[in-house]
Design a protein around this motif. Structure first.
Motif, PDB file in Angstrom:
ATOM      1  N   ASN A 102       0.813  -1.229   0.000  1.00 42.36           N
ATOM      2  CA  ASN A 102       0.000   0.000   0.000  1.00 42.36           C
ATOM      3  C   ASN A 102       0.842   1.272   0.000  1.00 42.36           C
ATOM      4  O   ASN A 102       0.575   2.241   0.728  1.00 42.36           O
ATOM      5  CB  ASN A 102      -0.992   0.014   1.178  1.00 42.36           C
ATOM      6  CG  ASN A 102      -1.993  -1.115   1.079  1.00 42.36           C
ATOM      7  OD1 ASN A 102      -2.120  -1.735   0.010  1.00 42.36           O
ATOM      8  ND2 ASN A 102      -2.702  -1.402   2.145  1.00 42.36           N
ATOM      9  N   PHE A 127      -2.520  -0.214  -4.740  1.00 42.74           N
ATOM     10  CA  PHE A 127      -3.769   0.061  -5.457  1.00 42.74           C
ATOM     11  C   PHE A 127      -3.544   0.462  -6.917  1.00 42.74           C
ATOM     12  O   PHE A 127      -2.556   1.121  -7.249  1.00 42.74           O
ATOM     13  CB  PHE A 127      -4.542   1.156  -4.741  1.00 42.74           C
ATOM     14  CG  PHE A 127      -4.981   0.756  -3.364  1.00 42.74           C
ATOM     15  CD1 PHE A 127      -6.062  -0.091  -3.179  1.00 42.74           C
ATOM     16  CD2 PHE A 127      -4.282   1.185  -2.238  1.00 42.74           C
ATOM     17  CE1 PHE A 127      -6.462  -0.493  -1.915  1.00 42.74           C
ATOM     18  CE2 PHE A 127      -4.667   0.793  -0.964  1.00 42.74           C
ATOM     19  CZ  PHE A 127      -5.754  -0.044  -0.800  1.00 42.74           C
ATOM     20  N   ALA A 170     -11.120  -0.859   0.431  1.00 39.86           N
ATOM     21  CA  ALA A 170     -10.129   0.026   1.060  1.00 39.86           C
ATOM     22  C   ALA A 170     -10.584   0.393   2.469  1.00 39.86           C
ATOM     23  O   ALA A 170     -11.700   0.085   2.891  1.00 39.86           O
ATOM     24  CB  ALA A 170      -9.955   1.279   0.212  1.00 39.86           C
ATOM     25  N   ARG A 176     -12.020  -0.866  -4.386  1.00 37.50           N
ATOM     26  CA  ARG A 176     -10.840  -0.469  -5.149  1.00 37.50           C
ATOM     27  C   ARG A 176     -10.314  -1.700  -5.872  1.00 37.50           C
ATOM     28  O   ARG A 176     -10.727  -2.814  -5.597  1.00 37.50           O
ATOM     29  CB  ARG A 176      -9.737   0.028  -4.201  1.00 37.50           C
ATOM     30  CG  ARG A 176     -10.081   1.293  -3.449  1.00 37.50           C
ATOM     31  CD  ARG A 176      -9.734   2.499  -4.306  1.00 37.50           C
ATOM     32  NE  ARG A 176      -9.925   3.741  -3.595  1.00 37.50           N
ATOM     33  CZ  ARG A 176     -11.048   4.445  -3.597  1.00 37.50           C
ATOM     34  NH1 ARG A 176     -12.103   4.024  -4.256  1.00 37.50           N
ATOM     35  NH2 ARG A 176     -11.137   5.583  -2.941  1.00 37.50           N
ATOM     36  N   SER A 178      -6.594  -3.665  -6.647  1.00 42.42           N
ATOM     37  CA  SER A 178      -5.175  -3.644  -6.281  1.00 42.42           C
ATOM     38  C   SER A 178      -4.420  -4.663  -7.134  1.00 42.42           C
ATOM     39  O   SER A 178      -5.010  -5.595  -7.695  1.00 42.42           O
ATOM     40  CB  SER A 178      -4.985  -3.945  -4.802  1.00 42.42           C
ATOM     41  OG  SER A 178      -5.146  -5.316  -4.584  1.00 42.42           O
TER      42      SER A 178
END
Ligand SMILES: C[S@@+](CC[C@H](N)C(=O)[O-])C[C@H]1O[C@@H](n2cnc3c(N)ncnc32)[C@H](O)[C@@H]1O
Length: 190
Positions: A102, A127, A170, A176, A178
């Motif tokens: 992250n 992400f 998230a 989201r 990733s």
């Protein structure tokens, strides 16, 4: 960057971040020889602590002094360093395992490759930018998000063990995407 330090200190004072190890670390850390590990942008130390409990000596680096204070003293196998990753070069051939969760600083990519020992393992997850395309979010730093396949192409010189792009939830509860990459350095010239 000084602004990163201020922003993240503020976040760590006001937000509770997850304290459990990231899933991709838990699933793949065992591929690395249990020696020296580097946790890039270590945050509250959740991943470093897991590695320390599983036989690694870890250098945990982060720009936030508040985050470093959270890690300090958790486990003697973790060495904490408050560093700005904009101007940090990890030790060449210094690590059996490098994790980057992250966080994204593309300038580090070549240094990450050099910092792996032979047979060293890289675990990288962060992400994608897919949510930005559908939203008008002027204030979001677009350079903090990966393009589809970017991570794969950046580390294609390593032996790819895993690459996947998937939906995740998230911290703010929003959906989201990733990208996760696990790779091994087979050859010291790469
Ligand atoms: C989303 S958190 C991820 C923390 C940790 N990797 C984890 O998975 O829990 C991003 C981290 O990047 C750190 N960071 C942001 N900019 C940085 C910089 N320029 N240098 C070093 N660390 C930075 C922040 O302090 C924060 O701890």
């Amino acid at each position: 960057m000084k602004t990163d330090e201020i922003r993240w200190n503020d976040r760590y004072r006001n937000t509770r971040y997850p304290s459990t190890v990231n899933d991709v670390i838990k699933s793949y850390y065992h591929l690395a020889n249990p020696g020296q590990a580097l946790d890039i942008a270590a945050g509250n130390g959740r991943n470093a602590l897991f590695l320390a409990e599983n036989g690694f000596q870890i250098d945990a680096v982060d720009v936030s002094g508040v985050a470093i204070d959270l890690i300090q003293g958790q486990n003697p196998a973790i060495n904490c360093f408050q560093v700005d990753l904009d101007s940090y070069i990890p030790k060449p051939e210094g690590y059996d395992l490098i994790i980057n969760i992250n966080f994204l600083d593309r300038n580090l990519f070549p240094h990450i490759k050099k910092a792996l020992k032979k047979d060293g393992i890289l675990i990288f997850k962060t992400f994608l930018d897919s949510h930005l395309q559908s939203q008008n979010q002027q204030d979001i730093r677009k350079d903090h998000y990966l393009k589809s396949n970017e991570l794969l192409l950046a580390f294609i010189g390593l032996q790819i063990v895993l690459y996947k792009e998937e939906d995740v939830v998230a911290l703010n509860g929003q959906k989201r995407e990733s990208a996760s990459l696990v790779a091994r350095k087979r050859n010291l010239t790469k």
